[in-house]
Design a protein around this motif. Structure first.
Motif, PDB file in Angstrom:
ATOM      1  N   PHE A  25       0.855  -1.187   0.000  1.00 45.72           N
ATOM      2  CA  PHE A  25       0.000   0.000   0.000  1.00 45.72           C
ATOM      3  C   PHE A  25       0.891   1.237   0.000  1.00 45.72           C
ATOM      4  O   PHE A  25       1.928   1.261   0.667  1.00 45.72           O
ATOM      5  N   LYS A  32      -3.377   5.978  -0.602  1.00 45.47           N
ATOM      6  CA  LYS A  32      -3.607   4.850   0.302  1.00 45.47           C
ATOM      7  C   LYS A  32      -5.103   4.677   0.587  1.00 45.47           C
ATOM      8  O   LYS A  32      -5.622   3.559   0.578  1.00 45.47           O
ATOM      9  N   TRP A  35      -6.762   2.990  -2.320  1.00 52.84           N
ATOM     10  CA  TRP A  35      -6.468   1.551  -2.325  1.00 52.84           C
ATOM     11  C   TRP A  35      -7.309   0.828  -1.276  1.00 52.84           C
ATOM     12  O   TRP A  35      -7.824  -0.253  -1.537  1.00 52.84           O
ATOM     13  N   CYS A  38     -10.694   0.216  -2.402  1.00 56.84           N
ATOM     14  CA  CYS A  38     -10.716  -0.814  -3.438  1.00 56.84           C
ATOM     15  C   CYS A  38     -10.663  -2.233  -2.872  1.00 56.84           C
ATOM     16  O   CYS A  38     -11.010  -3.181  -3.575  1.00 56.84           O
ATOM     17  N   THR A  39     -10.263  -2.387  -1.621  1.00 54.16           N
ATOM     18  CA  THR A  39     -10.226  -3.732  -1.028  1.00 54.16           C
ATOM     19  C   THR A  39     -11.626  -4.251  -0.731  1.00 54.16           C
ATOM     20  O   THR A  39     -11.807  -5.447  -0.532  1.00 54.16           O
ATOM     21  N   ILE A  52      -1.808  -5.830  -2.453  1.00 54.94           N
ATOM     22  CA  ILE A  52      -2.820  -6.037  -3.489  1.00 54.94           C
ATOM     23  C   ILE A  52      -2.085  -6.636  -4.692  1.00 54.94           C
ATOM     24  O   ILE A  52      -1.018  -6.163  -5.091  1.00 54.94           O
ATOM     25  N   ILE A  76      -3.886   3.141  -9.172  1.00 59.87           N
ATOM     26  CA  ILE A  76      -4.877   2.630  -8.232  1.00 59.87           C
ATOM     27  C   ILE A  76      -5.494   1.373  -8.837  1.00 59.87           C
ATOM     28  O   ILE A  76      -5.593   1.248 -10.057  1.00 59.87           O
ATOM     29  N   PRO A  77      -5.874   0.413  -8.002  1.00 57.41           N
ATOM     30  CA  PRO A  77      -6.492  -0.807  -8.524  1.00 57.41           C
ATOM     31  C   PRO A  77      -7.868  -0.508  -9.105  1.00 57.41           C
ATOM     32  O   PRO A  77      -8.662   0.191  -8.490  1.00 57.41           O
TER      33      PRO A  77
END
Length: 108
Positions: A25, A32, A35, A38-39, A52, A76-77
């Motif tokens: 991260f 952060k 991210w 996004c989890t 990730i 970013i994911p």
């Protein structure tokens, strides 16, 4: 062993999956937070060992340098599993489809 911290993702280092990398991260608070969202985890904060996997990043988020692949610094994911997955009768995963949720690899 390193696991991907995106909810529902089963990728981990012990499976020796080729072309999957795991990313820490970021330290930047804004990035952060993006991210963490996004989890898809509620009331969760990453630890120093949280990661990730590369399957959640668009290929354009990576660059090749000296025979190594690096994640671009402001990525970013954006790729996530669909909410529903099909399961075979023997309960092994038949397929997981990734869909684009966002269109950008960078926080603006």
């Amino acid at each position: 062993m390193v696991n991907c911290n995106v909810y529902g993702c089963k990728n981990r280092t012990e499976r020796n999956q080729p072309n999957i990398t795991f990313h820490r991260f970021p330290n930047n608070p804004q990035l952060k937070d993006a991210w963490i969202k996004c989890t898809r985890r509620i009331n969760w904060n990453p630890k120093s060992h949280s990661r990730i996997c590369s399957k959640h990043f668009d290929p354009s988020c990576f660059q090749q340098k000296s025979n190594r692949t690096y994640l671009n610094p402001h990525s970013i994911p954006t790729l996530f599993m669909k909410a529903s997955v099909r399961i075979r009768h023997d309960m092994r995963l038949l397929c997981i489809n990734f869909v684009v949720i966002g269109a950008s690899c960078a926080v603006k």
